[in-house]
Structures are given as C-alpha cells and as structure tokens.
Design a protein around this motif. Sequence first.
Motif, PDB file in Angstrom:
ATOM      1  N   ALA A  84      61.711  57.137  39.288  1.00 52.60           N
ATOM      2  CA  ALA A  84      60.877  56.573  38.904  1.00 52.60           C
ATOM      3  C   ALA A  84      60.716  56.224  37.246  1.00 52.60           C
ATOM      4  CB  ALA A  84      59.417  57.655  38.602  1.00 52.60           C
ATOM      5  N   PRO A  85      59.901  54.741  36.841  1.00 52.39           N
ATOM      6  CA  PRO A  85      60.167  54.141  35.731  1.00 52.39           C
ATOM      7  C   PRO A  85      59.417  55.035  34.485  1.00 52.39           C
ATOM      8  CG  PRO A  85      59.450  52.369  37.583  1.00 52.39           C
ATOM      9  CD  PRO A  85      59.503  54.001  37.515  1.00 52.39           C
ATOM     10  N   ALA A  86      59.735  54.980  33.479  1.00 47.92           N
ATOM     11  CA  ALA A  86      58.634  55.733  33.025  1.00 47.92           C
ATOM     12  C   ALA A  86      57.013  54.674  32.443  1.00 47.92           C
ATOM     13  CB  ALA A  86      58.683  55.413  31.536  1.00 47.92           C
ATOM     14  N   ALA A  87      55.803  55.639  32.355  1.00 50.85           N
ATOM     15  CA  ALA A  87      54.823  54.878  32.256  1.00 50.85           C
ATOM     16  C   ALA A  87      54.532  54.052  31.741  1.00 50.85           C
ATOM     17  CB  ALA A  87      53.490  56.120  31.680  1.00 50.85           C
ATOM     18  N   PRO A  88      53.932  53.042  32.117  1.00 51.89           N
ATOM     19  CA  PRO A  88      53.584  51.572  31.645  1.00 51.89           C
ATOM     20  C   PRO A  88      52.970  51.415  29.829  1.00 51.89           C
ATOM     21  CG  PRO A  88      52.032  51.724  33.393  1.00 51.89           C
ATOM     22  CD  PRO A  88      53.342  53.569  33.147  1.00 51.89           C
ATOM     23  N   ILE A  89      53.865  50.972  29.404  1.00 49.77           N
ATOM     24  CA  ILE A  89      53.155  51.011  27.431  1.00 49.77           C
ATOM     25  C   ILE A  89      51.587  50.129  28.184  1.00 49.77           C
ATOM     26  CG2 ILE A  89      54.228  50.847  25.648  1.00 49.77           C
ATOM     27  CD1 ILE A  89      56.726  51.548  26.655  1.00 49.77           C
ATOM     28  N   PRO A  90      50.972  50.677  27.165  1.00 47.17           N
ATOM     29  CA  PRO A  90      49.849  49.396  26.882  1.00 47.17           C
ATOM     30  C   PRO A  90      50.087  48.089  25.997  1.00 47.17           C
ATOM     31  CG  PRO A  90      49.010  51.767  26.907  1.00 47.17           C
ATOM     32  CD  PRO A  90      50.767  51.704  27.459  1.00 47.17           C
ATOM     33  N   GLY A  91      49.689  47.115  26.073  1.00 42.88           N
ATOM     34  CA  GLY A  91      49.811  46.919  24.883  1.00 42.88           C
ATOM     35  C   GLY A  91      48.532  45.758  25.246  1.00 42.88           C
ATOM     36  N   GLN A  92      48.101  44.530  24.639  1.00 43.28           N
ATOM     37  CA  GLN A  92      46.646  43.540  23.995  1.00 43.28           C
ATOM     38  C   GLN A  92      46.237  44.236  25.446  1.00 43.28           C
ATOM     39  OE1 GLN A  92      46.677  39.532  24.161  1.00 43.28           O
ATOM     40  NE2 GLN A  92      44.581  39.530  22.983  1.00 43.28           N
ATOM     41  N   SER A  96      54.969  56.285  38.170  1.00 46.98           N
ATOM     42  CA  SER A  96      55.488  56.740  37.249  1.00 46.98           C
ATOM     43  C   SER A  96      54.164  57.517  36.901  1.00 46.98           C
ATOM     44  CB  SER A  96      55.295  55.365  35.998  1.00 46.98           C
ATOM     45  OG  SER A  96      54.010  54.616  35.693  1.00 46.98           O
ATOM     46  N   ASP A  97      54.639  57.973  35.833  1.00 54.49           N
ATOM     47  CA  ASP A  97      53.341  58.771  34.708  1.00 54.49           C
ATOM     48  C   ASP A  97      52.822  57.521  35.185  1.00 54.49           C
ATOM     49  OD1 ASP A  97      55.760  61.221  32.758  1.00 54.49           O
ATOM     50  OD2 ASP A  97      54.856  61.198  35.497  1.00 54.49           O
ATOM     51  N   ALA A  98      51.129  58.637  34.773  1.00 54.12           N
ATOM     52  CA  ALA A  98      50.175  57.761  34.411  1.00 54.12           C
ATOM     53  C   ALA A  98      49.404  57.099  32.762  1.00 54.12           C
ATOM     54  CB  ALA A  98      48.474  58.232  35.203  1.00 54.12           C
ATOM     55  N   VAL A  99      48.715  56.479  32.618  1.00 52.20           N
ATOM     56  CA  VAL A  99      49.223  55.790  31.092  1.00 52.20           C
ATOM     57  C   VAL A  99      47.320  55.729  30.904  1.00 52.20           C
ATOM     58  CG1 VAL A  99      49.407  53.137  31.368  1.00 52.20           C
ATOM     59  CG2 VAL A  99      49.129  54.639  28.914  1.00 52.20           C
ATOM     60  N   THR A 100      46.922  56.204  30.347  1.00 51.87           N
ATOM     61  CA  THR A 100      44.897  55.413  30.720  1.00 51.87           C
ATOM     62  C   THR A 100      44.848  54.793  29.254  1.00 51.87           C
ATOM     63  OG1 THR A 100      44.704  58.089  31.464  1.00 51.87           O
ATOM     64  CG2 THR A 100      42.813  57.035  30.250  1.00 51.87           C
ATOM     65  N   ILE A 101      43.785  53.850  29.966  1.00 53.02           N
ATOM     66  CA  ILE A 101      43.159  52.755  28.176  1.00 53.02           C
ATOM     67  C   ILE A 101      41.995  53.068  28.104  1.00 53.02           C
ATOM     68  CG2 ILE A 101      45.260  51.435  29.258  1.00 53.02           C
ATOM     69  CD1 ILE A 101      43.580  49.252  30.383  1.00 53.02           C
ATOM     70  N   VAL A 102      41.576  52.151  27.236  1.00 50.40           N
ATOM     71  CA  VAL A 102      40.006  51.922  27.804  1.00 50.40           C
ATOM     72  C   VAL A 102      39.073  50.631  27.526  1.00 50.40           C
ATOM     73  CG1 VAL A 102      37.579  52.808  27.175  1.00 50.40           C
ATOM     74  CG2 VAL A 102      39.487  54.532  27.233  1.00 50.40           C
ATOM     75  N   THR A 103      38.776  49.841  28.154  1.00 48.10           N
ATOM     76  CA  THR A 103      39.128  48.487  27.806  1.00 48.10           C
ATOM     77  C   THR A 103      37.133  48.518  27.029  1.00 48.10           C
ATOM     78  OG1 THR A 103      37.356  47.788  29.498  1.00 48.10           O
ATOM     79  CG2 THR A 103      39.261  47.558  29.660  1.00 48.10           C
ATOM     80  N   THR A 104      37.270  47.203  26.281  1.00 45.12           N
ATOM     81  CA  THR A 104      36.661  46.432  25.272  1.00 45.12           C
ATOM     82  C   THR A 104      34.940  46.072  25.712  1.00 45.12           C
ATOM     83  OG1 THR A 104      36.974  44.290  24.817  1.00 45.12           O
ATOM     84  CG2 THR A 104      37.818  45.395  23.421  1.00 45.12           C
ATOM     85  N   GLU A 105      33.629  46.545  25.174  1.00 46.03           N
ATOM     86  CA  GLU A 105      32.190  45.921  25.765  1.00 46.03           C
ATOM     87  C   GLU A 105      31.994  44.420  25.109  1.00 46.03           C
ATOM     88  OE1 GLU A 105      30.077  48.986  24.761  1.00 46.03           O
ATOM     89  OE2 GLU A 105      31.120  50.699  26.817  1.00 46.03           O
ATOM     90  N   THR A 106      33.285  43.532  25.194  1.00 41.98           N
ATOM     91  CA  THR A 106      32.262  42.884  24.316  1.00 41.98           C
ATOM     92  C   THR A 106      31.897  41.787  25.717  1.00 41.98           C
ATOM     93  OG1 THR A 106      34.438  41.785  24.030  1.00 41.98           O
ATOM     94  CG2 THR A 106      33.486  42.588  21.995  1.00 41.98           C
ATOM     95  N   GLY A 107      32.600  42.039  26.983  1.00 39.83           N
ATOM     96  CA  GLY A 107      32.869  40.648  28.087  1.00 39.83           C
ATOM     97  C   GLY A 107      33.654  39.747  28.064  1.00 39.83           C
ATOM     98  N   SER A 108      32.840  39.253  28.995  1.00 40.84           N
ATOM     99  CA  SER A 108      34.675  38.217  29.331  1.00 40.84           C
ATOM    100  C   SER A 108      33.846  36.497  29.019  1.00 40.84           C
ATOM    101  CB  SER A 108      35.099  38.054  30.730  1.00 40.84           C
ATOM    102  OG  SER A 108      33.957  36.903  31.515  1.00 40.84           O
ATOM    103  N   PRO A 109      35.129  35.842  28.462  1.00 45.37           N
ATOM    104  CA  PRO A 109      34.037  34.381  27.733  1.00 45.37           C
ATOM    105  C   PRO A 109      33.150  33.351  28.794  1.00 45.37           C
ATOM    106  CG  PRO A 109      36.570  34.489  27.667  1.00 45.37           C
ATOM    107  CD  PRO A 109      36.231  36.069  28.816  1.00 45.37           C
ATOM    108  N   ILE A 110      33.239  34.254  30.366  1.00 39.58           N
ATOM    109  CA  ILE A 110      33.156  33.227  31.185  1.00 39.58           C
ATOM    110  C   ILE A 110      31.407  34.148  31.748  1.00 39.58           C
ATOM    111  CG2 ILE A 110      32.642  32.935  33.389  1.00 39.58           C
ATOM    112  CD1 ILE A 110      35.497  32.121  33.904  1.00 39.58           C
ATOM    113  N   ASP A 111      31.363  35.258  32.050  1.00 33.88           N
ATOM    114  CA  ASP A 111      30.292  36.054  31.789  1.00 33.88           C
ATOM    115  C   ASP A 111      29.438  35.521  30.750  1.00 33.88           C
ATOM    116  OD1 ASP A 111      30.661  37.132  34.023  1.00 33.88           O
ATOM    117  OD2 ASP A 111      31.842  38.936  33.000  1.00 33.88           O
ATOM    118  N   ASN A 112      29.843  35.468  28.927  1.00 34.42           N
ATOM    119  CA  ASN A 112      28.601  35.279  27.589  1.00 34.42           C
ATOM    120  C   ASN A 112      28.606  33.935  27.884  1.00 34.42           C
ATOM    121  OD1 ASN A 112      29.940  37.824  26.874  1.00 34.42           O
ATOM    122  ND2 ASN A 112      30.969  36.901  26.113  1.00 34.42           N
ATOM    123  N   LEU A 113      29.142  33.054  28.462  1.00 33.06           N
ATOM    124  CA  LEU A 113      28.677  31.345  28.887  1.00 33.06           C
ATOM    125  C   LEU A 113      27.663  31.365  29.672  1.00 33.06           C
ATOM    126  CD1 LEU A 113      29.132  28.726  28.231  1.00 33.06           C
ATOM    127  CD2 LEU A 113      31.168  28.169  29.330  1.00 33.06           C
TER     128      LEU A 113
END
Length: 434
Positions: A1-9, A93-110
């Motif tokens: 199996a590949p290594a766990a994915p590496i979070p970026g932006q 692969s092994d799991a990687v955990t991320i937490v998304t931000t709470e600012t909302g998407s541009p379309i939701d804000n619009l």
Amino acid sequence: APAAPIPGQIQDNRARFQVNVGDVTLPDGVNRELLSIKYVKTAGGDPVYFIQRLQDQGNTEIDIANFESGTSYSVQVKLLVRFGGRLLGSAFSDAVTIVTTETGSPIDNLQDTISNFQASSRQSLDQARDQKETLKSQIIDVENRLHEVTTSGEEKIALLNKSTSNNFAGLQQTSNVLQQSRCHKDGIEFWENTVDIIATVRVNSMSECSARCADTDGCAAASVEFVHSGSQITSRNCQLGRTRNGAYFWGQKNHISTNLFCQLSEASTIDTWQKCIVKNKDFNGGDVPSTVGDGFSSIEECVAYCQRVNDCVSVTYDKTTKKCYPKDKRNGNQLIAMNNVDSVNILCLSANRGGRDRCTKEGVRFTGSLVSTSTRDTFEACVAWCVNLDGCEAVSYNSSSRSCEANRKRLGDSEQAQSGWKSLNIYCQGIQHF
C-alpha cells in the motif's frame, strides 16, 4: 500500500494532498493505473469513495472539494495496478486526519450576500408603502420613489445573480478540467483497425472532436492528430473509432485521444452517484463475456473498469466477493433483490451530470429512427425513461401532448424543425467543452 497521503493546502471545504505512489515498488510488467480515494468523518458516517486516473508512474496530487466546513475527516488512498489483462488493488494506506476551516465556500458567502440584500430590499419597499398610506398629499412623489427603489433593487439583484452564475460556471469549468486530465491521453493515438474507423474529419479543437464522437452513432473513442508545418499547426484530423481504447495504444507525438465512456462517468458528482446507484439490486444477466473482475473496493472502481470494457453500459458490484460484473444491457436482463450488491447504469451518470440546456435542441424533432413511444409528464421524465431503455440513444418530447419518442440514433435519421418539440442526444450531456 502507498504511504498515507500528505495534506497540503486546506481551505473551507477543499483540501489538497500529495500521494507518493511513485515510491511503491512494483515488479516488472506491472503499471500504476488508478488511485482510489476514501474519506469519512471522524465523528462517524458512511465513507465516500472516488477514483482518479494516474497520468504517469510518479507521485501525484489529489484535490477533494466536497468536504463540509469546520469538520474533521480521515483520508486514505489505495493503488490500483494493471498486470496483463487484470486490474489489481493494494490495501488502503494508513489514514491521515485533517480539519477543514469554517469560513465557508465563496459561493455560500455570495448566496448569503444575495439573501441579505433581498431582505434589505423588501424592508425598503415596505417602508415606501407605509409612507404612501400616511402621506396622501405626496402620493405621486412616493410612487415615483417606490418605482426607483424597485428598479434599482432588481438591477442589483440581477447583477448579483449573474455573479453567482459566473461562480458556478467557474466550478463547472474546474470539473471539466478534472475530467479532461483523467480522460484525455496526450501523446497517445488510439490505433484502430480499418474496420473500426467510422470516419476521419477536420476539426478546430479536441473538444470539437469529442462532440463529434458524442453525436456519431457507434463512436466510443476519438483521436486528434495535430498536423504541423514548421512551428505552425496547419490542421487537426479527428479519427472517430468504435472501440473505447482502440486496438492498442500507440505513442505518437502531436496526438491526443479520449475514451467517450470515460467522459460520461468520470466527472459525476456525489449527488449524481447517489441518484444513479441501485442499492441491494443485481442487474441479473446481460454479462459482457469473459470480463468479470475482482479485487475492487467500491462501485466507483467497478465503473472505472467498465469504461475500458467494450460494450459495457452498466455494472453490478458484489461488496462481499469484491467482484465487478460488466453488463451490455443498461439494467441487465432483470432486476433481482440481493444483499450487499449495488448496480449502476453509466448512461444514468451521463444524463444527470448537467448540461441539459446546452444539449437540448429546441423546436427540433428527431425522425426516422423511432424505437418506442411513451407518455411522460416532463422532459426530464422522458430522458430518464430513455436512459433505462436498451437501444435508446436520443429522445424527442412534446410538452403539449406529453409524447416522448425514443430514437436508436443519436441525432435520428434527420432533424425536423417542428414547433412544440425538443430533442436531446443523451451522450451529449457527458461531454463538456474544455
């Protein structure tokens, strides 16, 4: 199996990951082909799967744009490789955990901005009406002012709605780019046997070649040759073929090739998948001979396999045995209830992808290739009926009589200008202009 994915932006409901599939050691004769991505909320819920085609044998990046804002997710990947005629999968692969931000998407804000403006405009109109009742002597001035406020508000709302539409168009364009990168083979010619070449035509772009294939009966793939004179492109020759990947891949500079059935399903949204997957049902019978595959982790992987199998228009996936059964009929010979089995019709993914306004021919009736007729309350219901009818390639619909006509040819034998009718080639909706 590949290594766990590496979070970026990570921003709002989107995240990018680096996946080091190039570091996975493979035996000779085995090629990396697909990447299966699985993500699930860490607080619990059903996992979501989707497939990304690998463009080369090195490391790659993936983008996930369907997260919820301010939510923790676990993400894993799985490598699918080609060995001879078989598609084999690694463990996840092994799991990687991320937490998304709470600012909302541009379309939701619009959209929130539009809602706030509409509420503010309604409040201004209510105040103007109150003034009209209490200031009788100035009623003419008040009416003029009310008209000005209304006109101004409608113009601003129209501008904001146009801005929202442009943003949605931008998202659709992004989806098209993803579809293009997965389905277009740059530097590859789908070499066809002479008997399987339908036609060779001059075009202005790869997207025009794809559209020609979608409109041509029997076309399953297309290759464009860019003819040069010095540094200038003098012409573009589009070859339309009957087999999905040609007789074989031929490495050719100045060629781009695409599989029509890859485009029909590759950029479908999660909502489209949920609408088209038939859970706990077997499309019984109608199997494409000698094509059963095993080692699949999801129905999405099974559909990706079907894209490459000639004559495959639907699949049944057994979650217990991990086997994939390509079908040459859209719903098999019959629908049978069966636990831990899911099925999907690829034409359903195409018909529900979007683009209906672009593909619908208003005031046109396809004639000369009638398969069957039915009475349907809406144009959408007429299209859905065609999707599940073997042999139906296009529909014509009359809203007054509610008459729905299924055609065996994608544009009929001819296109007749007739008031009250509209017609649609169901393959057109899976093709987007890049």
